[in-house]
Design an enzyme around this catalytic site. Structure first.
Site, short mmCIF file in Angstrom:
data_model
loop_
_atom_site.label_atom_id
_atom_site.label_comp_id
_atom_site.label_asym_id
_atom_site.label_seq_id
_atom_site.Cartn_x
_atom_site.Cartn_y
_atom_site.Cartn_z
N GLU A 109 7.27 144.19 135.68
CA GLU A 109 6.77 144.04 137.04
C GLU A 109 6.07 145.27 137.59
OE1 GLU A 109 9.10 143.94 140.57
OE2 GLU A 109 10.94 144.17 139.44
N LYS A 148 20.09 139.70 136.62
CA LYS A 148 20.36 139.74 138.06
C LYS A 148 19.60 138.64 138.79
CE LYS A 148 17.16 143.61 138.33
NZ LYS A 148 16.82 144.89 138.89
N MET A 182 21.34 147.26 130.81
CA MET A 182 21.28 146.44 129.60
C MET A 182 22.00 145.11 129.85
SD MET A 182 19.29 148.23 127.82
CE MET A 182 19.16 147.27 126.33
N CYS A 184 18.35 158.37 129.26
CA CYS A 184 18.33 157.80 127.91
C CYS A 184 18.02 158.90 126.90
CB CYS A 184 17.25 156.71 127.83
SG CYS A 184 17.04 156.06 126.17
N CYS A 242 20.30 153.34 131.34
CA CYS A 242 18.92 153.22 131.84
C CYS A 242 18.84 153.59 133.31
CB CYS A 242 18.39 151.81 131.68
SG CYS A 242 18.88 151.00 130.17
N CYS A 286 8.52 119.79 150.56
CA CYS A 286 7.45 118.91 150.93
C CYS A 286 6.61 119.39 152.09
CB CYS A 286 8.06 117.60 151.35
SG CYS A 286 9.82 117.79 151.59
N CYS A 316 16.29 152.18 120.76
CA CYS A 316 17.37 152.04 121.75
C CYS A 316 18.71 151.96 121.04
CB CYS A 316 17.14 150.78 122.58
SG CYS A 316 18.59 150.25 123.52
N ASN A 344 11.57 119.64 155.50
CA ASN A 344 10.87 120.41 154.49
C ASN A 344 11.75 121.60 154.16
OD1 ASN A 344 9.33 122.15 153.02
ND2 ASN A 344 7.72 122.41 154.55
N GLY A 345 12.26 121.63 152.95
CA GLY A 345 13.11 122.75 152.56
C GLY A 345 14.29 122.28 151.77
#
Lengths: 1552, 472
Positions: free
Chosen positions: A921, A993, A501, A1169, A1164, A22, A1158, A256-257
């Site tokens: 990413e 992960k 994997m 690979c 990996c 908040c 694969c 807040n938190g």
């Protein structure tokens, strides 16, 4: 018990999981001058923080808001006088603000109990007052639950002489009345709540919009309502259920938190019950228990605990320091007496850990404190007319600049206190100094602290069992893989082992192998509502310190002779340390006494014996504590052929809970001595269920034996191997803790941050109380049976186990090992099917996966369709496959984790079939954006040097990934990247992960990868565990808003990982205006992750998805958001089950990867690979054979399988499948001995809610973009956008104007790409306090000049634009000592410039990869993870500067010569700043930053700064350059230096 | 695992062999196992796959990545233990197995597979050499007795496993020596027979009794075993050779391979054979392109045949299989055996029409060429041709077990005439009678026989004891 107004726990929904966060703020008159203005201004602050809250399905149903003020005596005196009641003098009466049930009889019953409590406590009832309210404006859902609100006036007895004593009595009255009302157990009793009962303060709050607080409560409009302070709060909750009492402020705080450790904290409070006594409260203490009701929110629990401490005699500041201590453990710069203060109190209270800005007040003082990691923003100003205004944002209460004398922020772990009685601000330093010196803490600590390390011992060789090592290893279920994959790497390198994997093995409860109890638990992790923390780069806030033994009296404020405590630096004990504990009596002259509890029992007694054995152990433990033993050793070392060990975790948890229930837990320490613990997950569990230390004797013996057999090579002997192993466990523990955002082992101990998968409810309720377990499973006797089976195997004549450990097969497939879904045949059949477009072969593949009648692999494998309830339809009537495949997307695999060829092939395939691929990413090559023209190939488009195996393309193909991922590393996230998206996915967590960051080692950062990630080739790239702009749900809402602004056409998606409570998070995500949410199973793939995360974090998506669907429907939010599921989805059957459980869309990663080649090498992370999929090595990439057609074939097979099933289910339209969990049933007749106890009814549950509530995605979110300032900017900038003409715009700005400049940047990027326009084409000059994310993703050609200040995230993702901020000329403060911009400024900036004439908050220029900036001071963690660009700091820095910094340069003006102690030099070196001539003489030009001398670069930026911001500081420095130059230090990352050298060498080689 | 980047650095290495000229002069093995160092390097090539296809490609599921790694690290004894944990007789498979593991090796997708078989060969040879292969008698006897009929690889593997579980095992063999096809089907130059003798010594020490010249179902009534023993395992192989019913089949000079090959093995073993069937100076035609045909070629060349020609009904397979569609499975491709290297004409898509001869002796073979389409064959009109021959060896496979034993015991059969039993229990229609190997599955590889023998033993043990600790 869940909260009264939340729905009953049902299906997978449980109100316990609700989160909130908040906006918070306060205003106070320092001199204590009361006025109605303060109340008014408080309400204004509240209104200006509206955007930090949220509304639910009903736009008038907010999550609650409120205000805490001092009691306006005159007002009440006059009001009560009207009713003929005369109030005693101020301070001699108290007012209770009470929410009462609307049902009259219940209301009277509640009032009666209050009155009775007043009488019982010897006080007097003065009278009741109906609080006048105006409920007209309330939302319908709110009105329905609106309580009757009354105030009770309580007078003091003659025995009470001071207000403090009255406060204590009021406290006791409130607690005992509350207990009594609870005991009545009335249906309507749950509506009862006391927002405040005090002689000093009063709280007005409710389920109100911020703007409604002042109108709803008519009192607040009355000018006679005066106060010298107003504490306000606006809540953002994950749910939409009307809950009046959950609004803040609580009685003493507004928060807040999120308190991550709340369960442990609450347990520990309970555990202390028997050991607390209070000289102040005396016998009244007994009336307070239970202090905290189960099911209360974290903030409410915090408030309860704080109240106890304050009522127990601590000052509020002292109490806050006990509950939220600074990170003192590793703080080398801290004053010794303050350290001693913290250390002394550490044993009394575990830190309440998590992101928190807590504002607090007792009516006389008001203040705020911040968590140790500074994860929430809190800005304040002081005016020349004695006002202090603090808020989550600056500018929340507009104050003329000329009146302001100080602008600052709360810093990590720091406190800020206004003492209204003393009439002054007490700064952190003074406050803590005085508390720290109030008692001789340093001297006490020296006397009472016994460090185990320092205990003198005889170093006797530990007693070893005579049972052969191999037999004992087998008795505890060791496998060859435990040694090979886990223990060897740990003992060799001191690091956690890495794998890749996903996890395609069955959960323990379905496994045919005997599993340890540990494997039934999954680690919980933080996502969205709280951040994970970075245990590596931000190690300074983490601690593994543990106290073993009795804890001091929490309320022992008059302690003169505190008891001693035993301290260990980390909780894993080696042989010698264990020997010390065992004989601690003799080593400490009897100050500690330990005794051993043997948890083995005769195997001949069988499984039935376990129950009674556990009961006896609990009793034994209790007796031992009562007879004065201070350390209990829970040991299974007596295991042998005849004696089986009770799983240590079970024995521990039993004893821990028993002692807690008896209030004895803090009277003794628990040390577990077990042969079972060998991997990080095991230690985490033991800690999480109460062990203060663990001695893993068998693991250590194993390590020694491996060392003897030469497995570690010559450099590592047995001693070193043990050290490494312990170190690896420690590192792993930090990681597991930090996943949940917990910093200290102390508060992790007993925090139970796990959920169980496959354990029965009775077992959980009795032995692991409070742990979630949603599918049932095995009971106590089966746990024993599994342990006995393992035991018998160890000591049997089994020839396989005669000379070797069991093969394992968890980590790599083995014929006789654990099952995997991806068998060699499954992989081969899928590949053959995809390559030959053979439906028959696909069928064979799908049968291997789907038929789990023999192999039980997944929960969905045990589901059956209720075909008998369905009327099949002809398959021709079923929606065509070409439509179904549009619901498919491929997973987020970055270019970097997989090769260009593999990555682009997926994109082409998905674009051809109308699905979506995901960038992952790593950014994306801009060459991929435009459609493919006839004759082009992958190589002709991307460059022959970048594609090793060319792939032919068709005209109209596209290499573009429709989904653009935004992960914590923000690699390549430019305005252009975002503008090219159809969907922008915020990766909160990854199945393999969750809660962890990652890193791409420098050797993998090729020239190409560096280019698209805007970094330097060869320089390591780190993805932080958290997004540094998302520490809570309203931060996420802000990022969603930012991204939506950057590309208004894209949908914004949030990726979550399945765990208990994920549904609640998803509801919060929907309220944060995400258009799309992905629920990932725990089993998803990864390029590299610690094995413990791959295996032990997260849950199957069946659970998370079902919980999400149920929670969204229950909250009426489902229609607003599309739900996608992913995680080992392989066949059409998987998709159908996903749809029936509530998914609109489906993500596939491993299967399409297998279709393109694969073979599940799981290499990996090694870059080797052999089929060219997950590697960057050109030699290996050449071996890639995948084609888009293969992937397309696969998806159409899946779609056809889906159609077949839909026809059988009698469903024509896919949308009609969604949420139809009534079509699922648990398969009958499962013979598997462990699976028998499973119960999926919660997964199949459907909320009972009307048909008007949609079960699938039908609506679009209202992002509120129409209010954006940018519409005006775009309009005014049209000449520039259309014709490149220069424009200048001027306008005022306020904190409610968020993300300004971003939509405009999107327009620039769409037209002109990343190059943008020439610098300064669009010039905007603002004045005021800018809202969050000013200039986020600002494109080149735009310059934002601001006179005033900014909030958090200014210049986030800066993409070439320019920002210059300077204070108003009217502001009198010195820029060097006043804050001008907030936290996480320039996070993930890519290019451009930013100049700040003033100090920035924490985490300045984190993950900057190319922007150049000048600032006059920064908070903690400046330049963290930076990979490029230039940062110049002309003032002081906070701690941990340059942590994880691998590229770019920082220049720091080190005026007082202390910078070195603030800099984290693990990855950087500090160098003096040379003149150009010196540099030329001494340093090879190859490694010059930007190819220029440091002097040239630095001077240029300082000159720019002076010019653009008018900085005095800059002018002074330039004026005396020869002198000032010498005070600069250059922060030069080691990686960057190496990479520059290598690049130069490569360049020379090419030139030669 | 081996070396992380080993597969990129090292080449596949073949076992060295004597030159054909040299090796044709004798009957001994001519392949030289890898040196320890070379085997280590070959082991370094193993990628220790997360999903090791070799392991599922191998019928006994050898834990190949593990022993590859152990050999890489020169830990031979543990490598041997690991190898023996799944395979009773690696010295047989290390020599004569066609190595489906290598076909399934991940490196075989786009490179040369790890020399798995050569590593196996090296491990077991080193094991024997170093004296590591020793009897493993059971700690205690169960008192149960099991009869094993047939001493081929299935019977031997089954017997060894059962003996180690403590059962009294008697192996019945109809020939004069133990070993079945291993003994009399495979020529010595492929696998020397002292290897079998050595294993028999070990098995005797573990409690196995061998009885030769016991033709169960013929001289010895099968019923007797069923009565005497607690369980009976039928592992008599698939001995019925496929015939070629064409005109002239009855001419002298047309023989089954199995009339030809065993004689030579007996001679090598020191037996005197009167009128041994020899190829010396003859024009030999071998009909059938499989391994037995190959053995006929190698034996004929050692006899000193004037010429050796081999015909195959099926078309010539491609040199290289279509890997993307075949890997990890066993590829049909042109295989040139060591015997072919020693000299032989090979011809494909050839069907024998008839034999012609004089005086009851074959002189020529008339054949026709075939055209194959969609698995159907058609004679090519006018393609008939004649080849001169005076010794025709039929090596066209085996159709199933000799039926007498089956009939006598009265066990149910499958539709191919094999003993009917599943691969879970290996139990026949008669409760205490089990079946394994070619007798159950039809003609196959040695390694399949070992697998079935082992798995059958587990089932028998469970049948006898109620539970079992023998691995599958």
């Amino acid at each position: 018990m869940a909260h009264p107004n939340l729905p009953e726990p049902q299906g997978l929904y449980d109100g316990d999981h609700e989160h909130d966060a908040c906006g918070v703020g306060f205003i106070a008159n320092i001199k204590g001058k009361k006025s109605h203005d303060i109340v008014d201004q408080g309400l204004t602050i509240l209104r200006n923080l509206t955007h930090r809250g949220a509304v639910g399905a009903d736009p008038k149903a907010s999550d609650g808001a409120g205000i805490l003020i001092q009691i306006p005596d005159t007002f009440f005196r006059e009001e009560m006088a009207k009713h003929g009641v005369k109030l005693p003098p101020p301070g001699q009466y108290g007012i209770g603000m009470v929410f009462l049930p609307r049902e009259p009889a219940s209301r009277l019953a509640c009032e009666y109990e209050i009155e009775r409590a007043i009488k019982d406590e010897g006080q007097t009832l003065i009278g009741w007052r109906d609080v006048p309210v105006d409920s007209e404006d309330l939302g319908e859902s709110v009105k329905k639950v609106e309580p009757v609100i009354r105030q009770v006036f309580i007078g003091r007895s003659s025995a009470i002489r001071v207000t403090d004593a009255l406060e204590r009595k009021l406290y006791v009255i409130r607690k005992s009345a509350g207990h009594a009302i609870r005991a009545l157990n009335l249906a309507h009793g749950t509506e009862f709540w006391v927002p405040s009962m005090s002689a000093r303060t009063i709280v007005y709050k409710g389920m109100l919009l911020p703007s409604q607080v002042g109108t709803y409560y008519k009192d607040l409009q009355d000018p006679r309502v005066v106060s010298a302070l107003a504490l306000v709060h606006q809540r953002f909750s994950t749910n939409t259920f009307p809950t009046w009492d959950l609004a803040h402020p609580f009685r003493m705080i507004a928060h807040n938190g999120e308190i991550n450790t709340v369960r442990g904290n609450v347990n520990w409070v309970r555990a202390r019950q028997g050991a607390i006594s209070s000289p102040v409260l005396g016998n009244d203490l007994n009336k307070l228990w239970p202090l905290i009701y189960p099911g209360q929110s974290d903030s409410a629990s915090f408030d309860n605990a704080l109240e106890l401490l304050v009522m127990g005699g601590y000052s509020i500041a002292h109490a806050m320091m006990m509950m939220i201590p600074e990170a003192w453990e590793g703080h080398t710069l801290m004053d010794p007496s303050r350290r001693a203060f913290y250390e002394y109190h550490a044993a009394m209270m575990e830190p309440w850990d998590g992101p928190a800005a807590i504002a607090f007040s007792d009516g006389r003082q008001i203040g705020a404190t911040l968590d140790r990691n500074g994860l929430r923003p809190a800005r304040y100003i002081v005016t020349d007319d004695d006002l202090v205004i603090m808020g989550s944002e600056c500018g929340c209460l507009p104050i003329p600049e000329e009146k302001i004398i100080k602008k600052w922020r709360l810093q990590p772990g720091k406190m800020f206190l206004v003492d209204l009685e003393k009439g002054r601000i007490i700064e952190d330093e003074e406050l803590k100094e005085s508390l720290a010196s109030s008692k001789p803490y340093v001297e006490w600590m020296e006397r009472i602290r016994v460090k185990l390390d320092d205990v003198e011992s005889q170093k006797a060789q530990p007693e070893r069992s005579s049972v052969p090592l191999l037999d004992r290893q087998q008795a505890f279920g060791y496998t060859q893989e435990d040694l090979k994959f886990l223990m060897l790497p740990m003992a060799t390198n001191g690091e956690e082992p890495i794998g890749s994997m996903g996890n395609d093995s069955p959960p323990a409860v379905l496994s045919n192998k005997n599993k340890s109890l540990y494997q039934y638990f999954k680690q919980l992790f933080a996502q969205v509502t709280n951040p994970p923390i970075d245990p590596i780069r931000e190690e300074l806030v983490t601690s593994l310190v543990s106290f073993i033994g009795p804890k001091p009296n929490l309320l022992g404020i008059d302690e003169m002779n505190p008891p001693i405590r035993l301290e260990v630096g980390q909780p894993v004990l080696d042989f010698f340390e264990m020997e010390k504990i065992r004989n601690i009596d003799s080593y400490t002259d009897g100050k500690f006494k330990s005794c051993e509890l043997d948890i083995t029992y005769p195997v001949a007694w069988g499984k039935e014996a376990i129950e009674a054995r556990l009961a006896s152990l609990a009793a034994q433990a209790e007796d031992a504590v009562r007879t004065g033993y201070s350390i209990l050793i829970i040991s299974d070392r007596r295991v042998d052929r005849e004696h089986v060990a009770i799983p240590a975790l079970l024995a521990l948890s039993t004893i821990h809970h028993h002692l807690t229930d008896k209030g004895l837990r803090t009277s003794a320490g628990l040390v577990v001595e077990t042969g079972s613990a060998r991997e990080v997950h095991h230690f985490a569990l033991l800690g999480g269920y109460g062990a203060e230390a663990v001695h893993p004797y068998l693991a250590l013996e194993t390590v020694l034996q491996l060392a003897e057999s030469g497995q570690f090579g010559t450099n590592v002997d047995g001693y070193k191997a043990i050290k490494n192993f312990v170190k690896a466990v420690g590192k792993g523990l930090r990681k597991v803790m930090s996943k949940m955002g917990i910093s200290t082992y102390m508060s992790y101990t007993g925090a139970q941050i796990f959920e169980a998968i496959g354990l029965s409810r009775p077992l959980i309720q009795k032995y692991f109380t409070g742990t979630a377990s949603n599918v049932g499973g095995i009971g106590l006797f089966e746990v024993a049976e599994e342990a006995i089976r393992t035991h018998l195997g160890a000591f049997s004549g089994d020839p396989v186990l005669a000379g070797a450990l069991d093969a394992g097969g968890e980590y790599a497939w083995r014929v006789r090992g654990e099952d995997h879904m991806w068998t060699p045949d499954a992989i081969a059949k899928l590949q053959h099917a995809a390559r030959a477009n053979s439906a028959a072969t696909y069928r064979e593949y799908a049968d291997i996966i789907n038929d789990q009648s023999q192999r039980h692999m997944t929960f969905r494998g045990l589901f059956d369709f209720r075909f008998h309830r369905c009327t099949p339809v002809d398959i021709d009537e079923v929606e065509p496959a070409a439509d179904i495949v549009k619901r498919f997307s491929t997973g987020a695999m970055s270019l970097g984790s997989i090769s260009t060829e593999a990555h682009a092939t997926l994109a082409v395939a998905m674009n051809r079939l109308g699905g979506k691929s995901n960038t992952g990413e790593g950014g994306e090559d801009r060459k991929r954006y435009a459609p493919i023209k006839a004759g082009e190939t992958m190589a002709s488009r991307l460059g022959a040097d970048r594609v090793v195996i060319d792939i032919p393309l068709l005209a109209g193909d596209s290499l573009k990934s429709k989904i653009k991922q935004v992960a914590s590393g923000r690699f390549g996230v430019t305005a252009e990247y975002l503008a090219s998206a159809e969907q922008i996915q915020i990766k909160m967590a990854q199945g393999a992960k969750p809660g962890e960051g990652g890193q791409l080692p420098g050797r993998k950062v090729s020239e190409y990868i560096a280019e698209i990630r805007y970094s330097t080739p060869g320089v390591e790239l780190i993805s932080p565990p958290p997004h540094h702009d998302i520490y809570s749900i309203e931060d996420l809402a802000q990022l969603i808003h930012d991204l939506k602004n950057s590309n208004t056409r894209a949908s914004i998606s949030v990726k979550l990982v399945s765990e208990v409570g994920v549904g609640t998070v998803a509801a919060g995500v929907a309220k944060a205006k995400a258009d799309h949410v992905t629920i990932s199973g725990h089993d998803g793939g990864t390029g590299a992750s610690p094995w413990s995360s791959i295996k032990h974090a997260g849950t199957p998506w069946e659970l998370g998805l079902a919980e999400t669907q149920q929670t969204l429907v229950l909250n009426r939010l489902r229609s607003r958001i599309a739900v996608q599921v992913d995680g080992q989805i392989k066949t059409g059957r998987d998709v159908i089950i996903g749809a029936l459980l509530g998914a609109d869309e489906f993500g596939f990663a491993t299967a399409p990867l297998v279709a393109e080649g694969c073979i599940m090498m799981r290499k990996c992370h090694l870059n080797t690979c052999p089929v060219g999929v997950a590697t960057q090595d050109p030699v290996l990439r050449k071996k890639f054979t995948g084609k888009p057609e293969h992937v397309i074939n696969y998806f159409f097979f899946v779609a056809e399988e889906i159609r077949g099933l839909m026809a059988k289910l009698g469903i024509r339209k896919f949308n009609d499948l969604i949420g139809r969990s009534d079509l699922l049933d648990m398969r009958k007749g499962i013979e598997h001995w462990k699976a028998r106890g499973l119960d999926f009814s919660r997964i199949f549950h459907q909320p009972q809610i009307g048909p008007e509530v949609s079960r699938f995605h039908t609506e679009t979110q209202d992002h509120g973009l129409d209010k954006a300032l940018d519409h005006r900017l775009i309009e005014l900038a049209m000449p520039a956008l259309e014709r490149g003409e220069k424009v200048t715009i001027e306008m005022p700005i306020r904190n409610i104007n968020r993300t300004v400049g971003t939509m405009l940047s999107g327009e620039v990027a769409r037209r002109y790409g990343h190059e943008g326009l020439p610098d300064d084409t669009i010039r905007v000059r603002f004045a005021g306090s800018a809202g969050q994310s000013l200039g986020a993703f600002l494109s080149r050609g735009i310059t934002l000049e601001l006179i005033g200040d900014t909030n958090d995230y200014c210049g986030k993702g800066l993409s070439g634009g320019r920002i210059a901020v300077q204070p108003s000329p009217k502001f009198r403060g010195d820029a060097l000592y006043n804050i001008i911009t907030g936290n996480a400024v320039l996070y993930g900036a890519i290019a451009g410039e930013a100049y700040f004439r003033g100090v920035a908050g924490e985490r300045f220029a984190v993950r900057n990869s190319g922007a150049h900036t000048v600032v006059e001071g920064v908070g903690d963690h400046g330049c963290e993870y930076m990979t490029g660009g230039t940062v110049t700091v002309l003032g002081a820095t906070g701690r941990n500067f340059a942590a994880g910094m691998s590229g770019g340069i920082a220049y720091v003006y080190d005026e007082d010569g202390t910078f070195a102690s603030y800099c984290n030099t693990s990855m950087v070196k500090l160098e003096p700043l040379l003149t150009e001539a010196e540099q030329d003489a001494k340093v090879a030009r190859d490694i010059w930053h930007m190819g220029e001398s440091d002097e040239t670069v630095l001077k240029r930026f300082i000159e720019n700064h002076a010019r653009l911001t008018g900085s005095n500081r800059a002018q002074q420095i330039l004026a005396d350059w020869p002198t000032t130059r010498r005070r600069f230090l250059k922060v030069f990352p080691n990686e960057y230096r190496r990479a520059l050298g290598e690049l130069a060498a490569k360049g020379k080689k090419i030139a030669a | 695992m081996g070396k992380v980047t080993g597969f990129l650095e090292f080449e596949r290495l073949h076992e060295a062999a004597d030159q054909p000229r040299e090796r044709l002069k004798h009957w001994r093995e001519f392949v030289h196992p890898l040196t320890s160092e070379a085997a280590g390097i070959q082991g370094a090539r193993c990628m220790d796959c997360g999903t090791p296809f070799c392991m599922s490609g191998c019928p006994v599921n050898n834990i190949i990545p593990d022993w590859n790694d152990l050999v890489f690290r020169q830990n031979w004894q543990q490598a041997l233990d690991t190898l023996h944990s799944t395979n009773n007789f690696p010295e047989f498979t290390g020599r004569v197995c066609p190595a489906p593991c290598e076909a399934a090796c991940t490196l075989n997708i786009n490179s040369a597979p790890v020399g798995i078989k050569s590593i196996e060969h090296a491990i077991i040879d080193k094991g024997w050499e170093s004296g590591w292969v020793v009897p493993q008698p059971p700690p205690k006897k169960t008192g149960k007795r099991v009869a094993v009929i047939g001493s081929g690889p299935a019977g031997l593997a089954c017997a060894q496993q059962l003996a180690r579980a403590g059962h009294g095992v008697v192996v019945f063999e109809k020939s004069d020596r133990v070993g079945g096809l291993l003994r009399y089907g495979i020529p010595d130059f492929k696998m020397e027979k002292h290897l079998i003798d050595r294993r028999m010594d070990q098995m005797r020490a573990e409690g196995v009794e061998f009885r030769v010249n016991q033709d169960i179902g013929d001289a010895v009534p099968a019923k007797k075993l069923v009565d005497e023993f607690d369980a009976v395992v039928m592992s008599g192989g698939a001995e019925q050779p496929r015939d070629l019913p064409v005109p002239g089949r009855d001419l002298e000079g047309v023989y089954y391979a199995m009339e030809f090959l065993p004689q030579q093995n007996k001679v090598v073993a020191g037996d005197q054979i009167s009128a041994q069937l020899k190829a010396t100076g003859k024009h030999v035609v071998v009909i059938g392109g499989g391994d037995t045909g190959s053995d006929c070629v190698g034996t004929s060349n050692r006899h000193g045949a004037a010429s050796v020609t081999q015909f195959e009904l099926l078309p010539q397979p491609p040199e290289q299989e279509n890997k993307p569609m075949v890997w990890p499975y066993w590829p049909v491709k042109l295989r040139t055996s060591s015997s072919h290297e020693e000299g032989c004409q090979r011809d494909w898509s050839v069907a024998t029409k008839r034999f012609e001869g004089k005086n009851g002796k074959v002189e020529k073979l008339i054949a026709v060429r075939l055209e194959w389409k969609d698995g159907q064959m058609k004679e090519v009109p006018g393609s008939e041709f004649t080849i001169k021959t005076d010794l025709v060896l039929l090596a066209m496979g085996f159709t199933g077990p000799r039926q007498a034993l089956l009939d006598q015991l009265g066990v149910a059969k499958d539709n191919r005439g094999n003993v009917k039993a599943d691969t879970d229990k290996y139990q026949t229609s008669i409760g205490k009678v089990f079946a394994a190997g070619d007798m159950r599955r039809g003609q196959s590889l040695i390694v399949w026989a070992i697998r079935e023998g082992r798995q059958c033993a587990r089932s028998v043990d469970e049948f006898l004891m109620g539970s079992t600790e023998l691995p599958r």
